[in-house]
Each structure stands twice: as C-alpha cells, then as structure tokens.
Scaffold this active site. Structure first.
Site, PDB file in Angstrom:
ATOM      1  N   ARG A   1      37.461  43.886  53.353  1.00  0.00           N
ATOM      2  CA  ARG A   1      37.075  42.937  52.307  1.00  0.00           C
ATOM      3  C   ARG A   1      37.409  41.498  52.687  1.00  0.00           C
ATOM      4  O   ARG A   1      36.642  40.578  52.403  1.00  0.00           O
ATOM      5  CB  ARG A   1      37.759  43.307  50.984  1.00  0.00           C
ATOM      6  CG  ARG A   1      37.234  44.600  50.381  1.00  0.00           C
ATOM      7  CD  ARG A   1      37.768  44.820  48.983  1.00  0.00           C
ATOM      8  NE  ARG A   1      37.249  46.044  48.401  1.00  0.00           N
ATOM      9  CZ  ARG A   1      37.511  46.448  47.164  1.00  0.00           C
ATOM     10  NH1 ARG A   1      38.286  45.723  46.372  1.00  0.00           N
ATOM     11  NH2 ARG A   1      37.006  47.574  46.702  1.00  0.00           N
TER      12      ARG A   1
ATOM     13  N   ASP B   1      38.613  38.613  32.836  1.00  0.00           N
ATOM     14  CA  ASP B   1      38.800  39.275  34.119  1.00  0.00           C
ATOM     15  C   ASP B   1      39.487  38.279  35.046  1.00  0.00           C
ATOM     16  O   ASP B   1      39.392  37.058  34.831  1.00  0.00           O
ATOM     17  CB  ASP B   1      37.467  39.732  34.712  1.00  0.00           C
ATOM     18  CG  ASP B   1      37.635  40.867  35.705  1.00  0.00           C
ATOM     19  OD1 ASP B   1      37.424  42.031  35.327  1.00  0.00           O
ATOM     20  OD2 ASP B   1      38.006  40.598  36.871  1.00  0.00           O
TER      21      ASP B   1
END
Length: 292
Positions: free
Chosen positions: A52, A161
């Site tokens: 990632r 979030d």
C-alpha cells in the site's frame, strides 16, 4: 529527489525496482500507526503495508522506506504526509444495507420508542467509520421512510472517517449500479438519480438525502470527538476489530460519554463488548444500550 528528476536518470526501458520494507522500518511504521490511529499492525500485515505504501513512495519520488520514514516523522512530513499515509493504511469495506437485520430492528423497535418519548424532535445519529458513504446514505433512506409515516419526526446524520480519500467519495454520493443492488427497487426510484449517460452505469443519491448527512474527518484516538450534543444512536460496525482490547475499551468509553441516557450503539456482527469495562447493556445481537 523527486519523481520527475528520478525519471530523467533512468535508462530507457529500465523499470525501477520496488523498494522493500525492512523489519526495522516496519517496526517504526507499525508503532507510529498504532499510536496515531489505534490500528494494530502485526507482523502478518507487513506485506500488505509495504504494497500500500509503495504508492506513496512513487508519488513522493522516494526509493526506500527508510527515506520515507525519515520524512514522515519530520515536522514537514507530519504536516504533509500523515493524512495521505493513513488513507493508504486504513481498510474501507462497506455496502448499502449491510447486515440488514440492524435496520429492521432500528425501524421496528428503536425508532417507535424514540417517537413516543419525542413526539416532535430531531434524532441525532452518528455513522462512525462511514467509509465511502453507503452506511449513512442507507440510514438516510430508512429514516426518511420512517419520517414519511411519522409526522413531526426529523433526523440528522453525522458521518465520519479518518480517511479523506473515502470521505471525498462519500460526499460526491456517486456509485455504480452494482453497488446499489442491495437497495430495494422502490427506494431506488425515490432516492437514486441515474446518470444522463445511461451507458456509464452510475447513479447518485438525490440532493434531499445528501443534505441530511454531514461528513467530516475524525480520528478515534482524539480525546475530544467535537460533538456539540449527545447522540441518540451510534452505528460503529466492523471498526473496533482493527483495534486491540485496551484500545477498544477506551474507544467505547468515549462513545459512552457522547451518548444520551437510553441511547443505542450498533456494532458489527463479528464484534462483541464481552469482557470490556463499558456500561452498555445488550438488547439485541450486537446492539447495546446506555442505561437511563
């Protein structure tokens, strides 16, 4: 060295090898991620983290994770790279009407009782860990349907979030048709707009529903969630599984402080409060209530 400069130095046709994440740098990053956002990063996640963050190395024109760590932990790095790094690290998986029995319990048990106590009022609900918006928009549909049957009832949804990337997607409220398959056809007709380009297969949440949801970034590790008033309902599903038990307990105690007496918290079906020192009472599978 930045990406444009690095490319000038590469030989034609040569592919720059991917950087590998050493055990030392993985340890530095995993400790930082845990301290910053509470997410566990055990050794088995090393390959995932490396894959990632390769995108961030390429974006910054860096060729080693050591350089990346040195930059990230500098003041400039914390200012510029902290949010993009967390965007890469966090896992975001959600669906419309995920775990549908929760919405059935909400409409059949929780909301009717709330209306009896508040014949005219605005229900405050929080979608904590909202990802790309499917959960808060599902709630907006369900609550709008309930409001149509109960004059005087209103609601507002806070959706948060830690990832700015998914919040940007949630705010646009655009999804492909495969993503909205779980939505009942009558709700699709009322709450979804099809693209003028029918071949695109894209739909968008109607403006009236989008106006009911307020999105903002929030880190669960913050001591103060910035809530202006206590909440009636919290949906925090499939989030605490990424935290260790002490972090779960601290987080749920913070939730508890922001809940009204008699309010509810909905957890994911793979989550439990068993063994945690949190004064919440189980009322339905993975649904808990703060005593009055």
């Amino acid at each position: 060295m930045y990406a444009a400069e690095a490319l000038k130095m590469e030989e034609p046709g040569r592919i720059e090898p991917s950087a590998s994440l050493s055990a030392r740098d993985f340890g530095r990053l995993s400790r930082f991620i845990y301290d910053t956002c509470g997410i566990k990063m055990p050794d088995v996640k090393k390959t995932m983290l490396e894959a990632r963050l390769q995108k961030r190395l390429r974006s910054l024109g860096m060729h080693s994770f050591t350089d990346y760590c040195d930059f990230l932990f500098s003041q400039e790095g914390l200012d510029r790279e902290l949010v993009p790094m967390l965007d890469m690290v966090t896992t975001n998986k959600t669906d419309f009407f995920r775990e549908p029995d929760h919405f059935h319990y909400l409409t059949q048990a929780v909301l009717p009782e709330w209306v009896k106590r508040h014949p005219i009022g605005t229900l405050a609900i929080w979608s904590a860990g909202c990802s790309s918006g499917e959960e808060p928009y599902t709630l907006a549909m369900v609550l709008s349907e309930f409001a149509a049957r109960n004059p005087g009832f209103d609601f507002k949804i806070l959706a948060t979030d830690i990832s700015t990337r998914v919040l940007d997607k949630a705010k646009t409220a655009i999804y492909n048709e495969s993503q909205v398959e779980p939505v009942a056809i009558e709700l699709k007709k009322k709450y979804l707009l099809r693209s003028k380009d029918r071949a695109s297969g894209m739909v968008r949440i109607v403006p009236e529903l989008r106006a009911k949801v307020n999105f903002r970034r929030l880190n669960f590790m913050d001591d103060d969630f910035g809530m202006r008033e206590p909440l009636d309902i919290i949906f925090c599903r499939n989030v605490i599984i990424y935290f260790d038990r002490p972090t779960q307990e601290r987080l749920l105690q913070r939730f508890h402080r922001n809940m009204k007496p008699g309010s509810y918290i909905f957890m994911g079906h793979s989550e439990t409060l068993s063994g945690l020192d949190v004064p919440l009472v189980s009322v339905y599978p993975t649904v808990y209530r703060k005593p009055r």
